[in-house]
Design an enzyme around this catalytic site. Structure first.
Site, PDB file in Angstrom:
ATOM      1  CB  SER A  50      -0.957   0.012   1.195  1.00 53.98           C
ATOM      2  OG  SER A  50      -2.033  -0.863   0.968  1.00 53.98           O
ATOM      3  CE  LYS A  53      -4.699   1.757  -0.591  1.00 55.40           C
ATOM      4  NZ  LYS A  53      -4.101   0.477  -0.206  1.00 55.40           N
ATOM      5  CB  SER A 105      -4.456   1.579   3.859  1.00 53.76           C
ATOM      6  OG  SER A 105      -3.585   1.114   2.847  1.00 53.76           O
TER       7      SER A 105
END
Length: 330
Positions: A50, A53, A105
């Site tokens: 993640s 992101k 997230s």
């Protein structure tokens, strides 16, 4: 008037690069210059989960997509992995989705943002990869906006640190990434989110960051630290002890490196009848003894123009650490 002495120097090293365990990597960079300060396997391509992101948010913010309510599609609502529990058919402000993306997230938030800015998830991923090329991230490639595992979806610890440093130059991204908590009161739903990055809640020098995890990537973490005018980014990939690692690495770098003014702002005599004005001082993070090994070079354009622009570079060995524009007067 100051006089600058231009010189070149060469660094000789007999050290052997240490290689850590396969699948693990970390990097610490100077956020202001991108210089690698410390690292292990920092250029090995690995899954980043993640931490993806960061680039998703940055790409969205610079895409020109309007800040407006976004209708959540079935595909976004059913996105695989971590979620902020968006419901199909609801509308939610794009800014709130960015907070849900960075603080919690949310893969559903990533999907919704990508559809809005790229026309489709695939179209947005193309934008992410195009932006990576523009920023010189040669070892980074995305196949989705959330970090779900794909054999081609890879980056390096060093380039992931660069992603964070570039993104933090965007004021809106900085505002979102530094938020410890966020409350959104929409027409259909109220959300209250606490940033998953625990260092932001108890470590004063940690001001922004992003967590990540997949089975393939392991634990991944990025933290942006600030202390005494020093700005650094720490990235760890596949580190099960990442919270402690980030505190230890940041403490070491803050202790080992000082913020040094290597060139003051002012007017410099370069050659007889040629002056250069440096409008801002050049400051770098340097270890003890490095200042004397720097090479300062003024690049003067050809021609007879009375006023032109040139470039002042500061290098350590073969690495350019800083490049500032100068005004040339003849």
């Amino acid at each position: 008037m100051m006089v600058v002495v231009l010189f070149l120097s060469m660094l000789w090293s007999t050290g052997v690069k240490e290689v850590s365990a396969a699948g693990q990597a970390w990097a610490v960079i100077d956020a202001d210059t991108g210089r690698l300060l410390e690292g292990h396997n920092e250029n090995v391509r690995l899954p980043i989960a993640s931490l993806t992101k960061i680039w998703t948010a940055f790409t969205f913010l610079e895409s020109g997509a309007p800040d407006e309510d976004i209708l959540i599609t079935p595909q976004a609502a059913s996105a695989e992995g971590s979620s902020i529990y968006l419901q199909q058919g609801m509308s939610i402000d794009s800014e709130a989705l960015l907070y849900g993306l960075m603080l919690r997230s949310g893969n559903d938030a990533a999907y919704a943002l990508s559809e809005h800015a790229g026309g489709s998830m695939e179209g947005f991923v193309d934008l992410m990869n195009e932006k990576a090329v523009v920023y010189g991230l040669e070892d980074t490639f995305f196949t989705n906006p959330s970090g779900l595992h794909d054999e081609k979806h890879l980056s390096t610890a060093y380039e992931t640190a660069l992603m964070m440093s570039y993104a933090m130059e965007n004021d809106k991204f900085r505002e979102i990434a530094t938020a410890k908590n966020y409350v959104y009161e929409g027409k259909e739903q109220t959300y209250s989110w606490r940033n998953k990055h625990r260092l932001l809640h108890y470590e004063p020098t940690a001001i922004a960051g992003k967590t990540g995890f997949t089975k393939a990537a392991g634990r991944t973490l990025v933290t942006y630290f600030e202390k005494d005018g020093k700005n650094i980014v720490v990235v760890t990939l596949n580190d099960g002890n990442d919270w402690n690692t980030h505190q230890e690495l940041s403490a070491k770098v803050f202790s080992d490196y000082k913020r040094v003014t290597v060139a003051k702002k002012g007017v410099y005599a370069l050659l007889p009848g040629v002056e250069a004005e440096l409008k801002t001082p050049i400051e770098l993070l340097l270890k003890k003894g490095e200042k004397g090994q720097l090479a300062n070079v003024a690049h003067i354009p050809r021609g007879n123009s009375e006023t032109s622009t040139g470039l002042w570079t500061v290098s350590l060995g073969d690495q350019v650490l800083a490049a500032h524009e100068i005004i040339i007067e003849k």
